[in-house]
Scaffold this motif. Structure first.
Motif, PDB file in Angstrom:
ATOM      1  N   ALA A 157       0.813  -1.217   0.000  1.00 12.59           N
ATOM      2  CA  ALA A 157       0.000   0.000   0.000  1.00 12.59           C
ATOM      3  C   ALA A 157       0.847   1.269   0.000  1.00 12.59           C
ATOM      4  O   ALA A 157       0.553   2.207  -0.758  1.00 12.59           O
ATOM      5  CB  ALA A 157      -0.977  -0.010   1.168  1.00 12.59           C
ATOM      6  N   ASP A 184      -5.960  -0.947   4.223  1.00  9.85           N
ATOM      7  CA  ASP A 184      -5.603   0.041   3.200  1.00  9.85           C
ATOM      8  C   ASP A 184      -5.019  -0.598   1.944  1.00  9.85           C
ATOM      9  O   ASP A 184      -4.701   0.115   0.987  1.00  9.85           O
ATOM     10  CB  ASP A 184      -4.595   1.050   3.770  1.00  9.85           C
ATOM     11  CG  ASP A 184      -5.193   1.882   4.888  1.00  9.85           C
ATOM     12  OD1 ASP A 184      -6.422   2.115   4.868  1.00  9.85           O
ATOM     13  OD2 ASP A 184      -4.441   2.286   5.796  1.00  9.85           O
ATOM     14  N   ASN A 218     -12.155  -4.138   1.230  1.00 10.90           N
ATOM     15  CA  ASN A 218     -10.968  -3.899   0.395  1.00 10.90           C
ATOM     16  C   ASN A 218     -10.654  -5.068  -0.523  1.00 10.90           C
ATOM     17  O   ASN A 218      -9.602  -5.088  -1.166  1.00 10.90           O
ATOM     18  CB  ASN A 218      -9.749  -3.565   1.253  1.00 10.90           C
ATOM     19  CG  ASN A 218      -9.418  -4.623   2.299  1.00 10.90           C
ATOM     20  OD1 ASN A 218     -10.326  -5.222   2.875  1.00 10.90           O
ATOM     21  ND2 ASN A 218      -8.141  -4.840   2.556  1.00 10.90           N
TER      22      ASN A 218
END
Length: 302
Positions: A157, A184, A218
Motif C-alpha cells: 500500500a 488500506d 478492500n
C-alpha cells in the motif's frame, strides 16, 4: 462488443504474454508434473501482442492487464522490464501485475524497483496450497500468517501497489484475516476463487467461503479462469457460479478477464467472451459498465 453499444466494452484484467524463445518459464517445463490446467503442450509457445490481438479481434476489449506469468522467476524484475519494453512498442499491456516473493529478505528493494515502472500496478504471489502436491504453489497453507511474508505485504500500500490473490477456497478465511489486518491494501481475488473441486460438497464450501471473504470491503474479485478445475466447462454450468460471486461482491467490486492463453486450453476465444457477456446480460447499463470496464480502470488506474 455489441455494435454501437459502448456499455459492452471490456477491460481484460487477466491476460498473459510469454516469449519462450528468449526466456525461461519453469511452469511450462514439459518435465513438470501435470498441473491443475492439465496438458500444457498447446500453450507451450510464444504468445505475444499479435497473437492476443488475433484472438480478441471484434470482441470489444479496449484495455488489458498483464498478470505475472512466471518468466525468469529468479529475477522478478525481468518480466516487468520486458513487459514495459513491449508496452512501449505495442501499446499493451496497459497495466502490469508483477511477481515478488513477499517473504524474501530483499523484498523491499524488489518492490521499490517494480514501482519505478510507469505501468506497474500490483503484485501476484500465487498462494495455492492443496493436499495433492502437484496442485501446490507454496510449501505451507498459512504463508499469509507468516510475519516475514506480512512484512512484505505491508509494503504494498505505501508503494501504491495492490495484490492479486490466488488461492483455493479453504484458504479464504486466512485471506479474510489478512484483508482485515491491512485495510488500506487493495486485494483482488483471482479466477472467482479457483473452484478446483466442483463436487456438491466442494461447491458448498466454496460458496460459504466466498460469502465470508466478500465481507472485507478492500477485497474485490475477477471472473476469469472458467476452465480451471473444469476443462469441459459449459456456459450453462458455470453461469450460476459466477452469479453467486457477483451477488456476494456486487457489480461495483467485480471485474472480468480472459486468462488467455491459459484458458485457450479449454475454450475458443468466442466462448470465453460469450461467458463474460452472459454474466453481464441481466445487469443495468451502469452495472454492466462497472463490471466490464470502469471497476478495472479504477482498481488498476488505467
Amino acid at each position: 462488443m455489441i455494435p454501437g453499444d459502448e456499455s459492452w466494452a471490456i477491460v481484460d484484467t487477466h491476460q498473459h504474454f510469454q516469449s519462450l524463445s528468449n526466456a525461461a518459464y519453469p511452469w511450462l517445463d514439459p518435465d513438470r508434473p501435470e498441473p491443475l490446467e492439465g496438458d500444457l503442450a498447446p500453450i507451450r509457445r510464444d504468445y505475444l501482442p499479435a497473437d492476443y490481438r488475433r484472438d480478441i479481434e471484434g470482441f470489444g476489449i479496449v484495455k488489458t492487464v498483464h498478470v505475472q506469468n512466471g518468466r525468469n522467476p529468479a529475477d522478478p524484475l525481468d518480466e516487468t522490464r520486458w513487459l514495459s519494453a513491449l508496452a512501449r512498442q505495442e501499446g499493451m499491456p496497459d497495466a502490469i501485475v508483477a511477481y515478488a516473493d513477499l517473504a524474501a529478505p530483499d523484498v523491499e528493494r524488489v518492490l521499490e524497483a517494480h514501482a519505478g515502472f510507469p505501468r506497474m500496478r500490483g503484485i501476484r504471489q500465487i498462494l495455492n496450497w492443496h493436499d495433492e502436491p502437484r496442485l501446490r504453489s507454496v510449501a505451507t497453507p498459512d504463508l499469509m500468517e507468516s510475519p516475514h511474508w506480512r512484512r512484505g505485504f505491508g509494503r504494498l500500500a505505501p508503494l501504491g501497489l495492490s495484490f492479486d490473490l490466488q488461492l483455493y477456497w479453504p484458504q479464504m478465511d486466512l485471506a479474510l484475516a489478512l484483508a482485515r489486518a491491512f485495510p488500506d491494501t487493495s486485494i483482488v481475488l483471482e479466477h472467482f476463487g479457483m473452484v478446483a473441486d466442483r463436487t456438491a460438497e466442494g461447491l458448498v464450501g466454496w460458496r460459504s467461503a466466498i460469502n465470508r471473504l466478500a465481507q472485507a470491503p478492500n477485497v474485490c474479485v475477477k471472473l476469469c479462469g472458467f476452465g480451471l478445475g473444469a476443462p469441459a466447462w459449459t456456459i450453462e454450468a458455470t453461469l450460476p457460479l459466477l452469479r453467486h460471486v457477483l451477488d456476494a461482491f456486487g457489480p461495483k467490486r467485480t471485474m472480468v478477464g480472459t486468462n488467455m492463453p491459459v484458458d485457450l486450453l479449454f475454450a475458443a476465444p468466442n466462448k470465453i467472451i460469450s461467458m463474460i457477456h452472459a454474466i453481464a446480460r441481466d445487469l443495468s447499463p451502469d452495472e454492466r459498465i462497472a463490471l466490464l470496464r470502469s471497476n478495472a480502470e479504477r482498481f488498476y488506474r488505467i
